[in-house]
Design an enzyme around this catalytic site. Structure first.
Site, PDB file in Angstrom:
ATOM      1  N   GLY A  12     -15.887 -16.479 -10.354  1.00 40.74           N
ATOM      2  CA  GLY A  12     -15.123 -15.192  -9.433  1.00 40.74           C
ATOM      3  C   GLY A  12     -15.454 -14.965  -8.165  1.00 40.74           C
ATOM      4  N   SER A  13     -15.408 -13.622  -7.862  1.00 40.71           N
ATOM      5  CA  SER A  13     -16.024 -13.247  -6.692  1.00 40.71           C
ATOM      6  C   SER A  13     -17.436 -13.407  -6.304  1.00 40.71           C
ATOM      7  CB  SER A  13     -15.521 -11.739  -6.309  1.00 40.71           C
ATOM      8  OG  SER A  13     -14.151 -11.512  -6.607  1.00 40.71           O
ATOM      9  N   ILE A  14     -18.119 -13.635  -7.434  1.00 36.93           N
ATOM     10  CA  ILE A  14     -19.494 -13.751  -7.289  1.00 36.93           C
ATOM     11  C   ILE A  14     -19.834 -15.026  -6.575  1.00 36.93           C
ATOM     12  CG2 ILE A  14     -21.765 -14.383  -8.238  1.00 36.93           C
ATOM     13  CD1 ILE A  14     -20.402 -12.446 -10.701  1.00 36.93           C
ATOM     14  N   LYS A  48     -18.205 -15.795  -3.950  1.00 40.68           N
ATOM     15  CA  LYS A  48     -18.399 -15.647  -2.463  1.00 40.68           C
ATOM     16  C   LYS A  48     -19.597 -15.636  -1.691  1.00 40.68           C
ATOM     17  CE  LYS A  48     -13.701 -13.193  -2.999  1.00 40.68           C
ATOM     18  NZ  LYS A  48     -13.262 -11.818  -3.532  1.00 40.68           N
TER      19      LYS A  48
END
Lengths: 607, 389
Positions: free
Chosen positions: A321-323, A325
């Site tokens: 997920g956003s990790i 990014k």
């Protein structure tokens, strides 16, 4: 001499000679046979005779103990009493067994096993009836000894796990060696009655080290198999004790933080790769498998949908997920495609041909630079920059940070996660890699999956100045210091973003911030879809997650490190179906990091 | 005239004095026989030494040896003519005893072999081994070669062999029955039955194998089958043969030494003091010892044939040869069996195996051998008297 005599006598003299010749030949054949047996095959038969004569009885070695980093016992051996049955000393062993079962409960399956074993073994060989007897049971058996002829009580050692469920996924557990075990099937030690081998965790991974070497008792036996005299005795060599890097206090603390949730938490020393915490929730009591586990307990364990038997920290694979990014940012920075000041305007979505890619914030974030984009976890920012960076460079960065392959931790059953490639997509879907795939990748959704352990290692690399450590749970003296892989400037940009996520008012994980003596936490939240959101659902508006079934709720993740000025620990927390990273994962991570830092201070003061 | 000359000649023989007999006695033969018995007693002591009473077999065997020696001496001093005179009577009595076993015999180890005489267990099949030789010797003594070569003349001796053989097979004792058949055939061969008849008989035997097979007891069939492939069942019926071979083989060239045989001391050999005693000897004394032992046995057999060859009367010739064949068969069958060359049939090793009847009957036959040798120059008329030609 008369004729009747003469002819006959002549014949018999001749034929006596012939018969002597025949007999000589027979003697020769017999001697030839003897020569064959005694001279040509003598060695072979001597070996067989020795095999007949000598019986080797093994004495099991004491298994090595397992400690946590502070010397707290995680696995040890305690004295145990086991009841054995010697058939030849019992007038009617089945009756004895029935009487025994009245004093000490025995399941029907166990009874059947005992009867089968007694019948198979020689009459003087002891057969395990029940081990791990309670003191009360021992007394009960001794009091009824006259009625229990053939039952003997033997003293032995049994594994015990004083921490119960806390260290099950690190230290692991042992259980009885079974007929169905294929590895080392013929090892005589493993085939001793009641021998147990490691089934998970360090118990399994370091089985050979912990096991030690058996002692032996060489005795001369007669044809009935009974010992006649002792020939040789060798002492067993106890297994090696192992000290783990985990801190039992943190382990217990972390497990408690999960309450009823399922998930995993890892706390790792960013410089050495030592794991201070490695928990997978829910856990179960490691002592459960010492005795053959009851059907009831087994059903309870195996039907639990929160899967207590799986070590989710190593074996669970999740979309980061956003990790992820963080990885995209680093890819852009390292390749000089973006900088900290690269600014994008978020309108709430990115249009790609016919397809519309939404930001998690429907109304959009407005103008953002990289650090702000991380702080608010803006999806559109990363949709846009990933198009510039290109999937190739992002995937390359993922590999560089250790995704897609096992970390090599000293525990078994680690999964490698998955990093897709253009060729893979072509092969799997017969379709080219599309820009849409890149966009999905940029926010850590789609094909790429990772284990919590990989995530924490990647975060540790960002925190420690740019090198990958070797995660481990067994204490080591030397840690190979990796070479920095990244430009320190770029790393500090990413770290700044992570710092703001936690410490800037209004940022995603602001609620989980802490400050002990100036030590603060940085990190990144992630909320990943377990189920694809259909267009229809999107139209209706996202339902409150609490109203949908548990197993359809989003996973919550948080990865971070502390202290921010001089990083010591990296942390990752996964709460399965925990709805939101900031909501359920970040608080656990924060508390765990805080606790670790506090314990360090306490320990220092004590010294 | 030749007639009178002949007559004078055997008139002289007839009056052998006691001293003549002592002088004619074959001491070397007795020495060889006794030597084997001594070796046997030594082995029995070795076997016994692994139990709580080391002398249990050796001492009883020694006592039997002394008793047997007396019997041997007494028989050797008898008049050979008497044996010829009563040969058929002895045979008849042996036959009656065999039938007695059928009626009164008690079951022992699944086989009816012993007749309990209170102080002594008589094994009529052992007695028959000697009685049959005596009867055959008498039958062929007066026959001419022409008669021997006629089929009709051979019917009575074949019956003489056949009836006891059938009775013994019924007991069932395959080993003894086999020995009686082989011994009789040996005698038939020696007295001059044409060789082609043996060939025909052998072919018929092979042809009737399936019938014989169907008559065998289950355990006998099993023994034969496991003999053919002992490894198929090393812990079951093939156990005897496998362990016997291991015991022999492990002796090597020098052997493990007196009272050092592990196989026998640790009970891997069943019936080690009786049928399998050779394995004990071979394990402890190796190939070298076995070679010497076989040398002595071969000398005893060879000497037996010499006694037969130099005897002047046909009865003595056949008697000595028959008894020697008997002795050789004991040796061949027993050693062939323990070496895995033959099925296990339960024949003891002559002079060495522990057991009363075998020892005493063997010494009776050695007594007869001595008797033949002492009276080797005696001439016996066609019907047994001096002048019945």
């Amino acid at each position: 001499m008369s004729v009747w005599k003469y002819e006959k006598t002549h014949t018999i003299q001749k034929r006596l000679m012939a018969l002597s010749g025949v007999f000589l030949c027979v003697v020769f054949v017999l001697l030839a046979r003897l020569f064959f047996l005694q001279i040509l095959q003598g060695e072979k038969f001597l070996l067989l005779a020795e095999k007949n004569r000598i019986s080797l009885r093994l004495t099991p070695p004491e298994r090595g103990r397992i400690y946590d980093r502070n010397g707290i016992v995680l696995a040890e051996n305690k004295k145990t009493f086991q009841a054995v049955l010697v058939k030849e000393e019992s007038p009617d062993f089945e009756k004895t067994l029935d009487l025994f079962a009245r004093l000490v409960p025995l399941s029907d399956e166990e009874k059947e096993r005992i009867i089968k074993e007694v019948k198979r073994k020689r009459a003087f060989m002891p057969v395990r009836v029940k081990d791990n007897l309670t003191p009360k049971e021992v007394v009960l058996i001794q009091l009824n000894a006259p009625d229990l002829q053939g039952i003997q009580i033997e003293e032995g050692l049994i594994r015990t796990y004083p921490q119960h469920e806390i260290e099950t996924h690190t230290a692991g557990y042992v259980s009885l060696f079974l007929d169905s075990d294929t590895k080392d099937k013929d090892d005589p030690l493993l085939n001793l009655p009641g021998y147990r081998i490691g089934r998970s965790g360090v118990e399994k991974a370091k089985e050979e080290v912990l096991r030690g070497a058996p002692g032996s008792k060489k005795t001369e036996v007669n044809a009935a198999g009974r010992s006649v005299r002792l020939l040789e005795k060798n002492k067993s060599i106890p297994g090696q004790d192992l000290t783990l890097t985990v801190d039992n206090r943190l382990q217990k603390y972390a497990l408690d933080l999960f309450e009823d949730n399922s998930g995993a938490a890892i706390l790792m020393d960013v410089k050495t790769g030592e794991l201070r915490t490695l928990v997978s929730a829910p856990s179960f009591d490691a002592n459960l498998f010492l005795a053959p586990i009851s059907t009831k307990d087994w059903n309870k364990l195996s039907s639990n949908k929160k899967n207590p038997m799986q070590n989710k920290a190593l074996y669970g694979t999740y979309s980061p997920g956003s990790i992820f990014k963080l990885v995209v940012s680093l890819a852009g920075l390292e390749n000089n495609i973006i900088s900290a000041n690269t600014t994008i305007n978020c309108d709430g979505y990115t249009q790609l041909g016919e397809q519309r890619f939404h930001c998690w914030k429907r109304q959009g974030h407005g103008k953002l630079n990289l650090i702000q984009a991380l702080e608010h976890s803006c999806d559109v920012y990363f949709y846009e920059v990933s198009q510039k960076i290109g999937a190739e460079k992002i995937l390359e960065m993922a590999h560089k940070l250790g995704f897609g392959e096992v970390t090599g931790i000293d525990l078994e059953n680690e999964k490698s996660g998955f990093v897709p490639s253009f060729e893979w997509k072509k092969k799997r879907f017969n379709d080219a890699w599309r820009m849409g795939d890149t966009l999905n990748l940029s926010i850590g959704q789609g094909f790429l999956t990772a284990t919590p352990l990989q995530i924490v290692r990647a975060v540790a690399a960002i925190a420690n100045g740019g090198y990958l450590v070797q995660p481990h749970v067994i204490e080591k003296k030397n840690y190979p210091q990796g070479l920095p892989l990244f430009n320190p400037k770029n790393l500090s940009v990413v770290r700044q973003g992570m710092f703001d996520v936690v410490n800037k008012e209004g940022a995603t994980a602001y609620g989980s911030r802490f400050n002990i003596n100036g030590m603060k936490m940085a990190g990144k939240t992630a909320t990943t879809q377990v189920r694809r959101i259909s267009a229809e659902e999107r139209k209706k508006g996202l339902k409150d997650q609490k109203l949908i079934p548990w197993e359809h709720r989003d996973h919550a993740l948080f990865a971070g490190f502390a202290p921010t000025n001089n990083p010591k620990y990296a942390v990752v927390v996964v709460v399965e179906h925990g709805i939101g990273g900031a909501r359920s994962a970040a608080p656990i991570a924060s508390k765990l990091l805080k606790k670790a830092l506090e314990l360090d201070i306490e320990d220092k003061e004590e010294k | 005239m030749g007639y009178f000359k002949d007559r004078n000649c055997y008139m002289k023989d007839y009056n052998l004095s006691f001293l003549d007999k002592i002088r004619n006695f074959n001491y070397l033969y007795l020495f060889l026989v006794s030597l084997v018995v001594f070796i046997g007693i030594g082995v029995l002591y070795s076997v016994g030494s692994s139990t709580s009473s080391p002398w249990q077999w050796a001492s009883r065997q020694s006592m039997r040896f002394v008793l047997s020696l007396v019997i041997l001496l007494l028989i050797s001093l008898t008049n050979l003519r008497l044996w010829m005179k009563y040969a058929y009577w002895i045979y008849g009595m042996a036959l009656l005893l065999l039938i007695g076993v059928e009626v009164l015999g008690r079951v022992h180890m699944g086989a009816q072999r012993w007749l309990n005489l209170g102080f002594f267990q008589l094994q009529p099949s052992e007695v028959m081994k000697i009685a049959l030789v005596l009867a055959l010797a008498k039958y062929f003594h007066g026959a001419s070669l022409e008669q021997i070569r006629s089929v009709k003349f051979m019917i009575p001796p074949v019956l003489m062999m056949g009836i006891p053989v059938l009775l013994i097979l019924k007991q069932p004792d395959l080993g003894t029955a086999m020995m009686l058949v082989f011994m009789s055939f040996g005698v038939f061969f020696l007295v001059g039955v044409q060789i082609w008849k043996f060939v025909v008989l052998a072919l018929m035997g092979i042809g009737s194998f399936p019938i014989i097979w169907s008559l065998l007891h289950e355990y006998q069939k099993k023994r034969v089958l496991t003999f053919l492939n002992p490894e198929s069942d090393p812990l079951g019926a093939g156990y005897h043969i496998s362990q016997s071979k291991i015991t022999l083989g492990s002796g090597g060239f020098w052997g493990k030494g007196f009272m050092q045989g592990t196989q026998t001391r640790l009970n891997f050999i069943p019936e080690k003091q009786t049928d399998f005693i050779f394995t004990v000897f071979a394990e402890e004394f190796g190939f070298l010892g076995s070679l010497i032992l076989f040398g002595i046995y071969t000398l005893i057999i060879g000497y037996g044939f010499v006694i037969s060859a130099r005897c002047q009367n046909f009865f003595g010739k056949v008697l000595a040869a028959g008894l020697t064949i008997n002795f050789a068969l004991y040796l061949f069958i027993n050693s062939g069996m323990v070496m895995g060359l033959m099925p296990v049939v339960g024949v003891p090793l002559p002079l060495m195996s522990y057991g009363g009847t075998a020892m005493i009957t063997l010494f009776i036959s050695f007594g007869l051998m001595e008797c033949v040798d002492i009276n080797r120059e005696m001439v016996i008329g066609r019907l047994g008297s001096i002048d019945d030609e």
